[in-house]
Design a protein around this motif. Structure first.
Motif, PDB file in Angstrom:
ATOM      1  N   ALA A  43       1.098  -0.869   0.026  1.00  0.00           N
ATOM      2  CA  ALA A  43      -0.007   0.101   0.138  1.00  0.00           C
ATOM      3  C   ALA A  43       1.160   1.380   0.136  1.00  0.00           C
ATOM      4  O   ALA A  43       0.362   2.393  -0.715  1.00  0.00           O
ATOM      5  CB  ALA A  43      -0.821  -0.197   1.459  1.00  0.00           C
ATOM      6  N   HIS A  44       1.998   1.192   0.723  1.00  0.00           N
ATOM      7  CA  HIS A  44       2.689   3.262   0.792  1.00  0.00           C
ATOM      8  C   HIS A  44       3.260   2.755  -0.365  1.00  0.00           C
ATOM      9  O   HIS A  44       3.202   3.988  -0.627  1.00  0.00           O
ATOM     10  CB  HIS A  44       3.924   2.374   1.761  1.00  0.00           C
ATOM     11  CG  HIS A  44       3.646   1.706   3.081  1.00  0.00           C
ATOM     12  ND1 HIS A  44       3.595   0.599   3.576  1.00  0.00           N
ATOM     13  CD2 HIS A  44       3.265   2.689   4.492  1.00  0.00           C
ATOM     14  CE1 HIS A  44       3.550   0.519   4.823  1.00  0.00           C
ATOM     15  NE2 HIS A  44       2.936   1.906   5.147  1.00  0.00           N
ATOM     16  N   THR A  45       3.705   2.055  -1.423  1.00  0.00           N
ATOM     17  CA  THR A  45       4.105   2.195  -2.398  1.00  0.00           C
ATOM     18  C   THR A  45       2.800   2.446  -3.584  1.00  0.00           C
ATOM     19  O   THR A  45       3.335   3.289  -3.996  1.00  0.00           O
ATOM     20  CB  THR A  45       4.740   0.708  -3.164  1.00  0.00           C
ATOM     21  OG1 THR A  45       6.485   0.432  -2.541  1.00  0.00           O
ATOM     22  CG2 THR A  45       5.573   1.271  -4.957  1.00  0.00           C
ATOM     23  N   ALA A  46       1.604   2.177  -3.645  1.00  0.00           N
ATOM     24  CA  ALA A  46       0.826   2.675  -4.120  1.00  0.00           C
ATOM     25  C   ALA A  46       0.684   3.978  -4.030  1.00  0.00           C
ATOM     26  O   ALA A  46       0.343   4.157  -5.255  1.00  0.00           O
ATOM     27  CB  ALA A  46      -0.277   1.950  -3.980  1.00  0.00           C
ATOM     28  N   LEU A  47       0.346   4.695  -2.803  1.00  0.00           N
ATOM     29  CA  LEU A  47      -0.097   5.840  -2.675  1.00  0.00           C
ATOM     30  C   LEU A  47       1.275   7.034  -2.705  1.00  0.00           C
ATOM     31  O   LEU A  47       0.560   7.928  -3.848  1.00  0.00           O
ATOM     32  CB  LEU A  47       0.089   5.604  -1.366  1.00  0.00           C
ATOM     33  CG  LEU A  47      -0.716   7.017  -0.707  1.00  0.00           C
ATOM     34  CD1 LEU A  47      -1.920   8.021  -1.860  1.00  0.00           C
ATOM     35  CD2 LEU A  47      -0.969   7.342   0.602  1.00  0.00           C
ATOM     36  N   TYR A  48       2.559   6.121  -2.374  1.00  0.00           N
ATOM     37  CA  TYR A  48       3.854   7.391  -3.238  1.00  0.00           C
ATOM     38  C   TYR A  48       3.757   7.304  -4.849  1.00  0.00           C
ATOM     39  O   TYR A  48       4.098   8.567  -5.266  1.00  0.00           O
ATOM     40  CB  TYR A  48       4.625   6.748  -2.078  1.00  0.00           C
ATOM     41  CG  TYR A  48       5.150   7.270  -1.460  1.00  0.00           C
ATOM     42  CD1 TYR A  48       5.430   8.588  -0.483  1.00  0.00           C
ATOM     43  CD2 TYR A  48       5.764   5.599  -0.153  1.00  0.00           C
ATOM     44  CE1 TYR A  48       5.633   9.035   0.802  1.00  0.00           C
ATOM     45  CE2 TYR A  48       5.956   6.304   1.428  1.00  0.00           C
ATOM     46  CZ  TYR A  48       6.027   7.940   1.590  1.00  0.00           C
ATOM     47  OH  TYR A  48       6.417   7.946   2.550  1.00  0.00           O
ATOM     48  N   VAL A  49       3.685   6.335  -5.279  1.00  0.00           N
ATOM     49  CA  VAL A  49       3.480   6.187  -6.765  1.00  0.00           C
ATOM     50  C   VAL A  49       3.014   7.352  -7.362  1.00  0.00           C
ATOM     51  O   VAL A  49       2.694   7.841  -8.546  1.00  0.00           O
ATOM     52  CB  VAL A  49       4.253   5.396  -7.877  1.00  0.00           C
ATOM     53  CG1 VAL A  49       4.230   5.442  -8.599  1.00  0.00           C
ATOM     54  CG2 VAL A  49       5.398   4.576  -7.285  1.00  0.00           C
ATOM     55  N   ALA A  50       0.983   7.228  -6.867  1.00  0.00           N
ATOM     56  CA  ALA A  50       0.712   7.762  -6.996  1.00  0.00           C
ATOM     57  C   ALA A  50       0.631   9.339  -7.151  1.00  0.00           C
ATOM     58  O   ALA A  50       0.163  10.232  -8.167  1.00  0.00           O
ATOM     59  CB  ALA A  50      -1.261   7.143  -6.302  1.00  0.00           C
ATOM     60  N   ARG A  51       0.839   9.772  -6.170  1.00  0.00           N
ATOM     61  CA  ARG A  51       0.787  11.135  -6.105  1.00  0.00           C
ATOM     62  C   ARG A  51       2.175  11.442  -7.117  1.00  0.00           C
ATOM     63  O   ARG A  51       2.053  12.621  -7.492  1.00  0.00           O
ATOM     64  CB  ARG A  51       1.796  11.530  -4.093  1.00  0.00           C
ATOM     65  CG  ARG A  51       1.903  12.996  -4.501  1.00  0.00           C
ATOM     66  CD  ARG A  51       0.292  13.577  -4.296  1.00  0.00           C
ATOM     67  NE  ARG A  51       0.830  14.988  -4.398  1.00  0.00           N
ATOM     68  CZ  ARG A  51      -0.021  15.967  -5.046  1.00  0.00           C
ATOM     69  NH1 ARG A  51      -0.474  15.634  -5.601  1.00  0.00           N
ATOM     70  NH2 ARG A  51       0.693  17.245  -4.632  1.00  0.00           N
ATOM     71  N   GLU A  52       3.445  10.403  -6.828  1.00  0.00           N
ATOM     72  CA  GLU A  52       4.199  11.371  -7.974  1.00  0.00           C
ATOM     73  C   GLU A  52       3.798  11.452  -9.413  1.00  0.00           C
ATOM     74  O   GLU A  52       4.354  11.986 -10.320  1.00  0.00           O
ATOM     75  CB  GLU A  52       5.662  10.324  -7.792  1.00  0.00           C
ATOM     76  CG  GLU A  52       6.010  10.258  -6.948  1.00  0.00           C
ATOM     77  CD  GLU A  52       7.434   8.704  -7.038  1.00  0.00           C
ATOM     78  OE1 GLU A  52       7.431   7.941  -7.458  1.00  0.00           O
ATOM     79  OE2 GLU A  52       7.504   8.545  -5.714  1.00  0.00           O
ATOM     80  N   ILE A  53       2.705  10.181  -9.997  1.00  0.00           N
ATOM     81  CA  ILE A  53       2.150  10.818 -11.102  1.00  0.00           C
ATOM     82  C   ILE A  53       1.272  11.872 -11.326  1.00  0.00           C
ATOM     83  O   ILE A  53       1.656  13.006 -11.522  1.00  0.00           O
ATOM     84  CB  ILE A  53       1.101   9.146 -11.333  1.00  0.00           C
ATOM     85  CG1 ILE A  53       2.496   8.135 -11.833  1.00  0.00           C
ATOM     86  CG2 ILE A  53       0.778   9.463 -12.506  1.00  0.00           C
ATOM     87  CD1 ILE A  53       1.157   7.156 -11.939  1.00  0.00           C
ATOM     88  N   GLU A  54       0.715  12.364 -10.296  1.00  0.00           N
ATOM     89  CA  GLU A  54       0.293  13.665 -10.274  1.00  0.00           C
ATOM     90  C   GLU A  54       1.193  14.575 -10.229  1.00  0.00           C
ATOM     91  O   GLU A  54       1.434  15.952 -10.974  1.00  0.00           O
ATOM     92  CB  GLU A  54      -0.535  13.730  -9.520  1.00  0.00           C
ATOM     93  CG  GLU A  54      -1.647  12.871  -8.635  1.00  0.00           C
ATOM     94  CD  GLU A  54      -2.569  13.075  -7.733  1.00  0.00           C
ATOM     95  OE1 GLU A  54      -3.839  12.618  -8.085  1.00  0.00           O
ATOM     96  OE2 GLU A  54      -1.892  13.973  -6.755  1.00  0.00           O
ATOM     97  N   ASN A  55       2.565  14.820  -9.579  1.00  0.00           N
ATOM     98  CA  ASN A  55       3.222  15.906  -9.716  1.00  0.00           C
ATOM     99  C   ASN A  55       3.635  15.304 -10.684  1.00  0.00           C
ATOM    100  O   ASN A  55       4.028  17.614 -11.025  1.00  0.00           O
ATOM    101  CB  ASN A  55       4.904  16.010  -8.482  1.00  0.00           C
ATOM    102  CG  ASN A  55       3.530  16.028  -6.798  1.00  0.00           C
ATOM    103  OD1 ASN A  55       2.518  16.424  -6.499  1.00  0.00           O
ATOM    104  ND2 ASN A  55       4.552  15.050  -6.566  1.00  0.00           N
TER     105      ASN A  55
END
Length: 346
Positions: free
Chosen positions: A265-277
């Motif tokens: 779950a940690h990686t999923a959320l981190y990467v989701a935000r990275e895509i947005e940025n």
């Protein structure tokens, strides 16, 4: 003994025994501006040319005043000139008291011009945003402070980043700082709304809540300033900016897919935000209104990662379709033979 006589003695030592080891000696601080008092120190640094040159660096106290004759490498000077550190003024405002050769002076002046160059406004703005992000990170500690002392301590730390951010956004440097800092900021073309009031509150208020709120509001006002004036920068063509963008972003989608598979779950959320940025920078830099895409953060559920996994797939497909509609092409190879054929064609 005049404080500046210490500089004369140091330069005399260089000329006698370190002529081949020291490139330049630079003076900074209040003595440049004739704004001194009886205990004003003398700020000096030098750039060594050899390992032996570093041996001349030392600190001492004379007549109750501290002196720091500190060495700094050409490599660090270059980083400072590129605005990778907050002390750019040691180059832009410093006065060269000694140079070994004409080439040494020319090299220093090259970095001075680099530090003063504000033609690449886009890069300066990106650096300004990074400094503001650092201020926000520090403000988290301020927000959680339980005493006025702790709140003020963290607020001052955040201020370091805010003022450097404003200097970058305005294409200038902080020259004097400290007691002169507020005046410097207020003289800049772009200043956040309420800056003086919020800035003063951090220094004079004895209420923890007011210090916290003032720092929060100053960061928010600075961000609003940047958003209002973002359009003053020249926009780059979307197609040229987006070319090559997806070839890197695709791996972020793979990371979410993998995270879903292994229940990370940690990686999923981190990467989701990275895509947005990453997408936020792309659309902001091109002045393009972003298309409607699935909200990956909204789709995140730590107990049901398959939801964000499906959203990421849809997000990827829609983004590819949008890029294609804007004339963006992707460099893709099915196998090593195709890659080799491409390399041969170069």
């Amino acid at each position: 003994m005049q404080v500046t006589e210490a500089a004369t003695l140091l330069i005399k030592k260089i000329e006698q025994d370190y002529r081949d080891d020291i490139a330049v000696v630079v003076m900074m601080g209040s003595h440049l501006y004739q704004d001194t008092h009886p205990k004003s120190d003398l700020d000096l640094y030098f750039i060594p040319k050899t390992e032996r040159g570093y041996q001349l660096g030392f600190v001492f106290i004379m007549q109750g005043i501290g002196f720091d004759f500190w060495p700094i490498s050409w490599e660090r000077i270059e980083r400072i000139a590129k605005r990778e550190e907050r002390i750019t003024a040691i180059i832009t405002e410093g006065k060269v008291l000694y140079h070994g050769t004409a080439a040494d002076l020319e090299r220093f002046n090259h970095y001075r011009l680099m530090a003063l160059d504000k033609r690449d406004q886009k890069r300066l703005q990106h650096l300004a945003y990074k400094q503001l992000q650092s201020a926000q990170a520090v403000w988290f500690d301020c927000a959680n402070a339980s005493t006025t002392t702790e709140a003020r301590r963290h607020a001052i730390s955040a201020l370091f980043h805010v003022v450097e951010s404003l200097a970058l956004f305005n294409g200038t440097t902080i020259k004097r700082g400290r007691g002169k800092l507020k005046t410097e900021i207020l003289a800049m073309p772009f200043v956040p709304d309420g800056f003086e009031r919020l800035y003063d509150a951090i220094f004079v208020s004895d209420q923890t809540g007011i210090i916290k709120q003032s720092m929060h509001d100053l960061i928010r006002s600075t961000r609003s300033l940047y958003e209002r004036h973002h359009d003053r920068l020249p926009k780059e063509d979307f197609k040229s900016l987006a070319t090559g963008f997806y070839e890197e972003l695709i791996n972020h989608y793979h990371k979410i897919e993998r995270a879903v598979t292994i229940n990370d779950a940690h990686t999923a959320l981190y990467v989701a935000r990275e895509i947005e940025n990453e997408l936020a920078w792309l659309f902001a830099d091109s002045g393009t209104t972003p298309p409607e895409l699935p909200d990956l953060i909204e789709a995140y559920d730590a107990d049901h990662l398959d939801v964000i996994g499906q959203a990421a797939k849809q997000h990827q497909e829609m983004l590819v379709a949008y890029f294609t509609s804007r004339g963006v092409t992707f460099r893709m190879f099915e196998n090593e033979e195709e890659l080799e054929a491409y390399l041969v064609s170069l």
